[in-house]
Design a protein around this motif. Structure first.
Motif, PDB file in Angstrom:
ATOM      1  N   LEU A   9     -38.135  24.557  -8.762  1.00  0.00           N
ATOM      2  CA  LEU A   9     -37.741  24.161  -7.484  1.00  0.00           C
ATOM      3  C   LEU A   9     -36.401  24.235  -6.996  1.00  0.00           C
ATOM      4  O   LEU A   9     -36.139  23.833  -5.858  1.00  0.00           O
ATOM      5  CB  LEU A   9     -38.368  22.690  -7.184  1.00  0.00           C
ATOM      6  CG  LEU A   9     -39.855  22.472  -7.550  1.00  0.00           C
ATOM      7  CD1 LEU A   9     -40.196  20.902  -7.613  1.00  0.00           C
ATOM      8  CD2 LEU A   9     -40.681  23.096  -6.392  1.00  0.00           C
ATOM      9  N   TYR A  13     -35.059  24.111  -3.390  1.00  0.00           N
ATOM     10  CA  TYR A  13     -34.140  22.643  -3.034  1.00  0.00           C
ATOM     11  C   TYR A  13     -32.556  23.062  -2.499  1.00  0.00           C
ATOM     12  O   TYR A  13     -32.416  22.475  -1.537  1.00  0.00           O
ATOM     13  CB  TYR A  13     -33.951  22.096  -4.324  1.00  0.00           C
ATOM     14  CG  TYR A  13     -33.113  20.746  -4.345  1.00  0.00           C
ATOM     15  CD1 TYR A  13     -31.720  21.011  -4.777  1.00  0.00           C
ATOM     16  CD2 TYR A  13     -33.444  19.525  -3.905  1.00  0.00           C
ATOM     17  CE1 TYR A  13     -30.873  20.001  -4.739  1.00  0.00           C
ATOM     18  CE2 TYR A  13     -32.705  18.588  -3.541  1.00  0.00           C
ATOM     19  CZ  TYR A  13     -31.414  18.527  -4.221  1.00  0.00           C
ATOM     20  OH  TYR A  13     -30.845  17.542  -4.301  1.00  0.00           O
ATOM     21  N   LEU A  18     -37.993  22.326   0.533  1.00  0.00           N
ATOM     22  CA  LEU A  18     -38.540  21.514   0.220  1.00  0.00           C
ATOM     23  C   LEU A  18     -39.092  20.426   1.320  1.00  0.00           C
ATOM     24  O   LEU A  18     -38.337  20.270   2.005  1.00  0.00           O
ATOM     25  CB  LEU A  18     -38.203  20.917  -1.246  1.00  0.00           C
ATOM     26  CG  LEU A  18     -37.834  21.770  -2.246  1.00  0.00           C
ATOM     27  CD1 LEU A  18     -37.443  21.096  -3.379  1.00  0.00           C
ATOM     28  CD2 LEU A  18     -39.230  22.504  -2.691  1.00  0.00           C
ATOM     29  N   THR A  19     -40.170  19.879   1.179  1.00  0.00           N
ATOM     30  CA  THR A  19     -40.805  18.730   1.554  1.00  0.00           C
ATOM     31  C   THR A  19     -39.925  17.618   1.398  1.00  0.00           C
ATOM     32  O   THR A  19     -39.063  17.565   0.429  1.00  0.00           O
ATOM     33  CB  THR A  19     -41.964  18.375   1.585  1.00  0.00           C
ATOM     34  OG1 THR A  19     -42.351  17.989   0.174  1.00  0.00           O
ATOM     35  CG2 THR A  19     -43.099  19.398   1.843  1.00  0.00           C
ATOM     36  N   LEU A  22     -40.702  16.094  -2.061  1.00  0.00           N
ATOM     37  CA  LEU A  22     -40.436  16.874  -3.154  1.00  0.00           C
ATOM     38  C   LEU A  22     -38.772  16.889  -3.250  1.00  0.00           C
ATOM     39  O   LEU A  22     -38.160  16.735  -4.478  1.00  0.00           O
ATOM     40  CB  LEU A  22     -40.722  18.424  -2.874  1.00  0.00           C
ATOM     41  CG  LEU A  22     -42.136  18.723  -3.679  1.00  0.00           C
ATOM     42  CD1 LEU A  22     -42.461  20.046  -3.382  1.00  0.00           C
ATOM     43  CD2 LEU A  22     -41.986  18.459  -5.175  1.00  0.00           C
ATOM     44  N   GLU A  23     -38.310  17.057  -2.027  1.00  0.00           N
ATOM     45  CA  GLU A  23     -36.669  16.893  -2.296  1.00  0.00           C
ATOM     46  C   GLU A  23     -36.121  15.541  -2.871  1.00  0.00           C
ATOM     47  O   GLU A  23     -35.055  15.932  -3.744  1.00  0.00           O
ATOM     48  CB  GLU A  23     -36.173  16.983  -0.776  1.00  0.00           C
ATOM     49  CG  GLU A  23     -34.705  17.224  -0.766  1.00  0.00           C
ATOM     50  CD  GLU A  23     -33.874  17.446   0.436  1.00  0.00           C
ATOM     51  OE1 GLU A  23     -34.723  17.910   1.473  1.00  0.00           O
ATOM     52  OE2 GLU A  23     -33.048  16.678   0.938  1.00  0.00           O
TER      53      GLU A  23
END
Lengths: 104, 169
Positions: A9, A13, A18-19, A22-23
């Motif tokens: 990710l 990132y 990212l959402t 998730l971030e």
């Protein structure tokens, strides 16, 4: 989330793709994990060094104007001239004769 | 035709510039690409997106040019000017190392780095130019970044004492 998953990710990132959730997960992991934080930092610095070393390529205004003019010239060579304007009646009936006007 | 030119000239030029490494060559190829696009416009049947078609013409012209014997002209270093001579020398050395590593990459990795990370094009635009899916383009980008990082580290290691390696990042 484990380091292997975080590693996958890191690029999105760094790209801000990212959402929010998730971030936040990745950010929290980077605060706790020095190895992943180091990897993220080194990737970010690599990109920064690349941007410092290589300028964005932009055409000059003079080139754009010169090429635009050249294209217009080429285009004008392919445009046919407008047909000649016809004024007044150009057709006649094939059977019209002067003697018909006098009733003969 | 003029609309096509106005919409795409910046992108076409940037693409040619990074493929060819020369502003002069990029200008000539860009100009020729639009002229050919105009000449072939009647034959274009919409088999692919217009932008991809235009970049295909550009790429072919670039490849033709690269196959020609050419005198390699060094472009001036494009590094921000710094007042401190020591810092300037270090910056120039770092920039030269980065450009050297970039030149060592294969063409797909080099171009995806230049278009995504230097030109900052959207991944969809880069995918269209490279003729790949968006996911394949992103995979290529991530791989190229890792390759760039590891080769820069190796280049640094070749010139620095081992105890200074951590200082690179």
């Amino acid at each position: 989330m484990r380091c292997g998953e975080i590693g996958m990710l890191l690029h999105p990132y760094l790209d801000g793709e990212l959402t929010e959730d998730l971030e936040a997960v990745v950010s929290r992991h980077l605060l706790r994990c020095s190895a992943c934080a180091h990897e993220a930092h080194s990737l970010e610095q690599t990109r920064a060094m690349l941007r410092s070393a290589v300028e964005q390529a932009e055409p000059s205004d003079a080139f754009v104007e010169r090429t635009s003019a050249r294209l217009r010239d080429r285009l004008s060579q392919h445009i046919r001239p407008a047909p000649r304007q016809i004024v007044g009646r150009q057709w006649t009936l094939p059977f019209t004769r002067d003697d018909q006007a006098s009733g003969e | 035709m003029n609309t096509l030119f106005v919409l795409h000239v910046d992108r076409v030029f940037a693409y040619a510039r990074h493929l060819l490494g020369s502003r002069e060559d990029a200008e000539e190829v860009t100009s020729e690409a639009f002229l050919r696009a105009f000449e072939k416009a009647a034959a274009f049947r919409g088999e692919c997106p217009l932008r991809g078609w235009l970049f295909g013409i550009t790429r072919n012209l670039c490849m033709d040019r690269l196959r020609q014997p050419r005198l390699l002209l060094l472009e001036p270093d494009e590094v921000a000017q710094q007042s401190d001579l020591g810092a300037q020398a270090a910056a120039m050395e770092a920039a030269a190392a980065v450009r050297g590593v970039l030149a060592s990459l294969d063409e797909p990795q080099k171009m995806v780095l230049l278009l995504c990370d230097v030109e900052q094009w959207d991944a969809r635009e880069v995918a269209a130019v490279l003729g790949k899916s968006v996911s394949a383009t992103k995979s290529l980008l991530y791989r190229a970044r890792r390759t760039m990082k590891s080769r820069l580290t190796e280049a640094w290691a070749d010139t620095e004492p081992e105890e200074n390696l951590d200082a690179l990042w």
